[in-house]
Design an enzyme around this catalytic site. Sequence first.
Site, PDB file in Angstrom:
ATOM      1  N   CYS A 192       8.545  36.593   1.797  1.00 53.09           N
ATOM      2  CA  CYS A 192       7.318  37.407   1.893  1.00 53.09           C
ATOM      3  C   CYS A 192       6.863  37.892   0.521  1.00 53.09           C
ATOM      4  O   CYS A 192       5.675  38.015   0.272  1.00 53.09           O
ATOM      5  CB  CYS A 192       7.544  38.574   2.841  1.00 53.09           C
ATOM      6  SG  CYS A 192       9.016  39.506   2.454  1.00 53.09           S
TER       7      CYS A 192
ATOM      8  N   LYS B 125      14.819  42.529  18.945  1.00 49.67           N
ATOM      9  CA  LYS B 125      14.299  41.210  19.342  1.00 49.67           C
ATOM     10  C   LYS B 125      14.190  40.353  18.083  1.00 49.67           C
ATOM     11  O   LYS B 125      13.277  40.503  17.274  1.00 49.67           O
ATOM     12  CB  LYS B 125      12.917  41.293  20.003  1.00 49.67           C
ATOM     13  CG  LYS B 125      12.589  39.949  20.659  1.00 49.67           C
ATOM     14  CD  LYS B 125      11.147  39.563  20.661  1.00 49.67           C
ATOM     15  CE  LYS B 125      10.640  38.817  19.481  1.00 49.67           C
ATOM     16  NZ  LYS B 125      11.136  37.439  19.245  1.00 49.67           N
TER      17      LYS B 125
ATOM     18  N   GLU C  44      -1.630  33.346   2.723  1.00 51.63           N
ATOM     19  CA  GLU C  44      -0.188  33.152   2.618  1.00 51.63           C
ATOM     20  C   GLU C  44       0.147  31.771   3.172  1.00 51.63           C
ATOM     21  O   GLU C  44      -0.124  31.490   4.338  1.00 51.63           O
ATOM     22  CB  GLU C  44       0.533  34.234   3.426  1.00 51.63           C
ATOM     23  CG  GLU C  44       2.030  34.163   3.268  1.00 51.63           C
ATOM     24  CD  GLU C  44       2.758  35.210   4.109  1.00 51.63           C
ATOM     25  OE1 GLU C  44       2.501  35.288   5.316  1.00 51.63           O
ATOM     26  OE2 GLU C  44       3.583  35.942   3.546  1.00 51.63           O
TER      27      GLU C  44
ATOM     28  N   GLU D 257       6.124  45.528   8.118  1.00 54.67           N
ATOM     29  CA  GLU D 257       6.403  44.769   6.885  1.00 54.67           C
ATOM     30  C   GLU D 257       5.785  43.398   7.100  1.00 54.67           C
ATOM     31  O   GLU D 257       6.315  42.596   7.864  1.00 54.67           O
ATOM     32  CB  GLU D 257       7.916  44.636   6.680  1.00 54.67           C
ATOM     33  CG  GLU D 257       8.668  45.932   6.540  1.00 54.67           C
ATOM     34  CD  GLU D 257       8.451  46.581   5.186  1.00 54.67           C
ATOM     35  OE1 GLU D 257       7.967  45.922   4.255  1.00 54.67           O
ATOM     36  OE2 GLU D 257       8.747  47.791   5.087  1.00 54.67           O
TER      37      GLU D 257
HETATM   38  P1  NAD Z   1       5.726  36.136  13.203  1.00 61.92           P
HETATM   39  O1  NAD Z   1       4.735  37.210  13.025  1.00 61.92           O
HETATM   40  O2  NAD Z   1       5.312  34.877  13.838  1.00 61.92           O
HETATM   41  O3  NAD Z   1       6.969  36.656  14.039  1.00 61.92           O
HETATM   42  C1  NAD Z   1       7.735  37.769  13.640  1.00 61.92           C
HETATM   43  C2  NAD Z   1       8.377  38.369  14.870  1.00 61.92           C
HETATM   44  O4  NAD Z   1       7.365  38.943  15.683  1.00 61.92           O
HETATM   45  C3  NAD Z   1       9.102  37.360  15.758  1.00 61.92           C
HETATM   46  O5  NAD Z   1      10.248  37.971  16.305  1.00 61.92           O
HETATM   47  C4  NAD Z   1       8.074  37.091  16.838  1.00 61.92           C
HETATM   48  O6  NAD Z   1       8.636  36.650  18.040  1.00 61.92           O
HETATM   49  C5  NAD Z   1       7.437  38.459  16.996  1.00 61.92           C
HETATM   50  N1  NAD Z   1       6.095  38.456  17.552  1.00 61.92           N
HETATM   51  C6  NAD Z   1       5.140  37.491  17.465  1.00 61.92           C
HETATM   52  N2  NAD Z   1       4.034  37.875  18.135  1.00 61.92           N
HETATM   53  C7  NAD Z   1       4.287  39.109  18.642  1.00 61.92           C
HETATM   54  C8  NAD Z   1       3.539  40.027  19.435  1.00 61.92           C
HETATM   55  N3  NAD Z   1       2.309  39.751  19.843  1.00 61.92           N
HETATM   56  N4  NAD Z   1       4.099  41.204  19.767  1.00 61.92           N
HETATM   57  C9  NAD Z   1       5.360  41.507  19.352  1.00 61.92           C
HETATM   58  N5  NAD Z   1       6.118  40.665  18.630  1.00 61.92           N
HETATM   59  C10 NAD Z   1       5.592  39.479  18.262  1.00 61.92           C
HETATM   60  O7  NAD Z   1       6.340  35.879  11.742  1.00 61.92           O
HETATM   61  P2  NAD Z   1       7.411  34.786  11.328  1.00 61.92           P
HETATM   62  O8  NAD Z   1       6.688  33.479  11.289  1.00 61.92           O
HETATM   63  O9  NAD Z   1       8.654  34.926  12.108  1.00 61.92           O
HETATM   64  O10 NAD Z   1       7.760  35.256   9.831  1.00 61.92           O
HETATM   65  C11 NAD Z   1       6.998  34.925   8.744  1.00 61.92           C
HETATM   66  C12 NAD Z   1       6.063  36.075   8.383  1.00 61.92           C
HETATM   67  O11 NAD Z   1       6.811  37.266   8.180  1.00 61.92           O
HETATM   68  C13 NAD Z   1       5.348  35.837   7.076  1.00 61.92           C
HETATM   69  O12 NAD Z   1       4.009  36.237   7.207  1.00 61.92           O
HETATM   70  C14 NAD Z   1       6.073  36.740   6.099  1.00 61.92           C
HETATM   71  O13 NAD Z   1       5.331  37.132   4.985  1.00 61.92           O
HETATM   72  C15 NAD Z   1       6.427  37.884   6.960  1.00 61.92           C
HETATM   73  N6  NAD Z   1       7.546  38.625   6.375  1.00 61.92           N
HETATM   74  C16 NAD Z   1       7.322  39.848   5.836  1.00 61.92           C
HETATM   75  C17 NAD Z   1       8.356  40.547   5.239  1.00 61.92           C
HETATM   76  C18 NAD Z   1       8.150  41.905   4.636  1.00 61.92           C
HETATM   77  O14 NAD Z   1       9.116  42.604   4.459  1.00 61.92           O
HETATM   78  N7  NAD Z   1       6.953  42.303   4.317  1.00 61.92           N
HETATM   79  C19 NAD Z   1       9.623  39.999   5.214  1.00 61.92           C
HETATM   80  C20 NAD Z   1       9.824  38.751   5.778  1.00 61.92           C
HETATM   81  C21 NAD Z   1       8.770  38.074   6.367  1.00 61.92           C
END
Ligand code: NAD
Length: 472
Positions: free
Chosen positions: A279, A170, A379, A245
């Site tokens: 991130c 997804k 963040e 992550e």
């Molecule tokens: P997000 O948490 O909004 O979404 C990430 C994914 O999770 C999307 O596919 C979203 O649809 C899904 N999602 C959201 N709510 C969910 C739920 N309740 N259950 C299951 N899936 C759900 O994050 P984003 O805005 O897409 O990305 C930015 C964030 O990701 C930042 O906080 C960044 O630091 C983090 N990030 C971390 C890493 C790492 O490797 N540590 C890498 C890249 C990004």
Amino acid sequence: MQVYDKLYIHGEWVASLGTGHIDVLSASTEEVMGRIPEGTVEDVDRAVRAARTAFDSWSTRPVEERAALLRRLQAGLTARQDELARTITGELGMPIALSKPIQVGTPIAVTGTYVQLLQDLSFEEQVGNSMVVREPVGVVACITPWNYPLHQTIAKVAPALAAGCTVVLKPSEVAPLNAFMLAEILHEAGVPPGVFNLVSGTGPVVGEALVRHPEVDMVSFTGSTRAGRRVSEVAAATVKRVSLELGGKSASIILDDANLKTAVKRSVGNCFLNSGQTCTAHTRLLVPRAQHEEAVKLAAEVAAGFTLGDPFKGEAKLGPVISDAQRTRVREYIQQGIREGAKLVAGGPEQPEGLPKGYYVKPTVFANVTPEMCIAQEEIFGPVLAIMPYDDEDDAVRIANSTIYGLAGGVWSEDVERAKRVARRMRTGQVDINGGRFNPLAPFGGYRQSGHGRELGRYGLEEFQELKAMQL
Ligand code: NAD
């Protein structure tokens, strides 16, 4: 327009059982550039069943067969790298000159590491009278974010397939088009039906349905700490394995013997990469108090060189942030920093001049930031750097370790042994010493609320394996 009106399930492009769709907006024009299906809980069920059925066969295929699939995947990604880079630049806004090597080049390289690791690693060992074997964990749900969309996806899908798992992906609903291209590439590469499936949709619906599904054995999640907490809660009901992550608030520590100019320049560049939407971004710059003023001056000069502009044109060093919501969020943090009394030395919350369209945020630098400020703790995920003075090495380490996160960091010093001593005291999953470059074979992941589990290299492969001991 890139319109995808079908999901990829059991080796076929099939219509969603729902009727909704999601528009994908270009970060730099704010116009609709694509459309994808808004998947449903029923779509998830179909995809998980396909993955479950395929698992029995895929998990027992010879390692050479899995390596061959990944080799064809790598060739397919390489063949479409220009198109992939253009799509990601449209979705996300990273300048095209960077998208190609970073957003597409990295996943191509990571796929290659798994082809090689499958040749090099052994999945069994003798321990006393036991034979210990590594087996695939089962059906894996991969849930990915938008900031390095293809890389985050490949960092899960490649090792999962290498391990012998089957996958339901997804992708982020904000930058999903590249994932549909990946499904096309995997299909052309001959992935067996059900081994890889793609269901697009929102997190609360498709994401949670995957996490909740009793036939999913593991969730590999990359995203915000907020969503990661929710994933953990929902996954607990079926006691499935979860790898997270999550976010970060990483510190770059400049020690008093470092080359200040180089350290500041490289740290600012690290913070602003991908408009601060990384991130691991080093968003806090820790400098000795006596060098604070000099570091601030240097950082403001470097920030001024980050020309904002159309990410498809050569002159832009920085594109927009991904969305209107993200722009609003970043601007609110900038206003918060001003209210908290940090000194604004570059940028600011206003829409940049000459760019009426596109989700642009000025590259922003704050000085005199103190550890309790919101902009030092949370963040922001935008081009905003917080420069923080420290008193001595202990103070620097204390400040670096004073957030809920622990993803990355940096140390700068002319004395590498001293830098390593400081790096060992940082509670983070990776530390770059004097700007040490990214290594796709090294473990990648976080301490504390930056998550748990590791991606990349053999560590990333082991996440998708169960251990079995046979006593002889
Ligand atoms: P997000 O948490 O909004 O979404 C990430 C994914 O999770 C999307 O596919 C979203 O649809 C899904 N999602 C959201 N709510 C969910 C739920 N309740 N259950 C299951 N899936 C759900 O994050 P984003 O805005 O897409 O990305 C930015 C964030 O990701 C930042 O906080 C960044 O630091 C983090 N990030 C971390 C890493 C790492 O490797 N540590 C890498 C890249 C990004």
